[in-house]
Design an enzyme around this catalytic site. Structure first.
Site, short mmCIF file in Angstrom:
data_model
loop_
_atom_site.label_atom_id
_atom_site.label_comp_id
_atom_site.label_asym_id
_atom_site.label_seq_id
_atom_site.Cartn_x
_atom_site.Cartn_y
_atom_site.Cartn_z
N HIS A 1 0.84 -1.21 0.00
CA HIS A 1 0.00 0.00 0.00
C HIS A 1 0.88 1.26 0.00
O HIS A 1 0.57 2.24 -0.69
CB HIS A 1 -0.87 0.05 1.25
CG HIS A 1 -1.86 -1.06 1.39
ND1 HIS A 1 -1.73 -2.06 2.32
CD2 HIS A 1 -3.00 -1.32 0.71
CE1 HIS A 1 -2.76 -2.89 2.22
NE2 HIS A 1 -3.54 -2.47 1.24
N GLN B 1 -8.62 -7.22 -10.87
CA GLN B 1 -9.27 -6.02 -10.31
C GLN B 1 -8.86 -4.78 -11.10
O GLN B 1 -9.70 -3.93 -11.42
CB GLN B 1 -8.89 -5.87 -8.83
CG GLN B 1 -9.27 -4.52 -8.24
CD GLN B 1 -9.08 -4.45 -6.74
OE1 GLN B 1 -9.87 -4.99 -5.99
NE2 GLN B 1 -8.04 -3.77 -6.28
N ASP C 1 -3.39 -7.42 -7.83
CA ASP C 1 -4.80 -7.71 -8.09
C ASP C 1 -5.06 -7.40 -9.56
O ASP C 1 -5.71 -6.42 -9.92
CB ASP C 1 -5.67 -6.86 -7.16
CG ASP C 1 -5.45 -7.23 -5.71
OD1 ASP C 1 -5.56 -8.41 -5.38
OD2 ASP C 1 -5.11 -6.34 -4.92
O1 PAF Z 1 -7.82 -3.68 -3.45
C1 PAF Z 1 -8.51 -3.33 -2.46
O2 PAF Z 1 -8.01 -3.08 -1.36
C2 PAF Z 1 -10.02 -3.17 -2.63
O3 PAF Z 1 -10.53 -4.13 -3.49
C3 PAF Z 1 -10.44 -1.75 -3.05
C4 PAF Z 1 -9.90 -1.39 -4.43
C5 PAF Z 1 -9.96 -0.73 -2.04
C6 PAF Z 1 -11.97 -1.67 -3.15
O4 PAF Z 1 -12.58 -1.96 -1.94
#
Ligand code: PAF
Length: 281
Positions: free
Chosen positions: A36, A152, A149
């Site tokens: 992060h 995603q 991800d």
């Molecule tokens: O990757 C994540 O932490 C989550 O899927 C996100 C993009 C914050 C959406 O809740």
């Protein structure tokens, strides 16, 4: 760093920030790790202000236990963001985030329902809906997501393209532990034995990259990865997919274009995912 609990607080804070420059958003579900913080660093480099959200989004969890057991540590997360130089963080509760009678969803109909979406029905609909809400609330110039991800990221890029959402989506390379395991908040739920075994995901991808010298077909390479991960008794292979790196369409036969290996492996009860882009020799 301003901590915003409500949408109104967030709007007021963002109006102020926007007066003095561009905004980069890092959406998270908290329990922050170096992966992060790498998103935050990318946002800090490219924007005048970096903002974040911490929200464990219930609509992307299929299973109530998974939602309950998802790790949370707001008291550790906030100092990390503050020290990094984040200007504001939005920390809503589900009641604040979703209207009682909410009935609108966002879904990338094809992409959301294959691969990991087939293993976790409704997951990407939940992600696309909450990310759309976050984009509408923050109206950022840029938003940052991890390449780990992979699907995603593809879902979010597709939804931004299809709905003309005015945000630049940046994918940030996966950050790994020294033993190769991709950083993930879920790793904290692995037993010590499973944690020791989990680097097999990345090792199998590296070995697959080496195998590319023999020009294997996608089916052969997939079987090779499956077999290698299968040597680890704690690993339960949910899926090994080799797909076109851009479209995520299946590859049959020879791999002639950049491809992505997508792994979904359970170390009971924790589902780990990983990805690795391979290029033909
Ligand atoms: O990757 C994540 O932490 C989550 O899927 C996100 C993009 C914050 C959406 O809740």
């Amino acid at each position: 760093m301003k901590i915003c609990h409500t949408k109104q607080e967030l709007r007021t804070t963002l109006t102020e920030l926007r007066r003095t420059g561009s905004i980069g958003l890092v959406p998270t579900m908290g329990y922050l790790h170096d992966g992060h913080m790498s998103l935050v660093q990318h946002a800090l480099q490219e924007n005048d202000h970096t903002v974040a959200s911490i929200f464990v989004n219930p609509t992307q969890f299929g299973n109530a236990d998974d939602l309950t057991n998802y790790p949370r540590a707001l008291e550790d997360d906030l100092p990390l963001l503050r020290e990094a130089g984040v200007a504001a963080v939005f920390t809503p509760t589900p009641d604040i985030m979703y209207h009682d009678a909410a009935q609108t969803i966002v879904e990338t109909t094809d992409l959301a329902n294959k691969l990991l979406g087939a293993l976790r029905p409704g997951h990407f609909r939940g992600v696309a809906t909450v990310v759309t809400k976050l984009f509408n609330l923050f109206q950022p110039d840029r938003a940052y997501f991890g390449e780990k991800d992979y699907q995603q990221l593809a879902v979010i890029r597709t939804m931004v393209r299809d709905l003309d959402i005015p945000v630049i989506v940046r994918g940030v390379p996966t950050v790994r532990h020294d033993d190769g395991l991709a950083m993930s908040s879920r790793n904290s739920r692995l037993s010590p034995d499973a944690r020791a075994a989990a680097p097999i995901l990345h090792q199998a991808c590296l070995a697959a990259q080496d195998r590319m010298a023999d020009r294997p077909s996608a089916e052969e390479l997939s079987q090779f990865i499956h077999d290698m991960i299968g040597t680890e008794p704690l690993a339960d292979v949910q899926s090994v997919d080799i797909r076109n790196a851009e479209t995520l369409e299946p590859i049959n036969g020879p791999i002639t274009q950049p491809a992505v290996i997508l792994l979904a492996i359970t170390f009971d009860p924790v589902l780990l995912i990983d990805q690795f882009v391979i290029t033909p020799n």
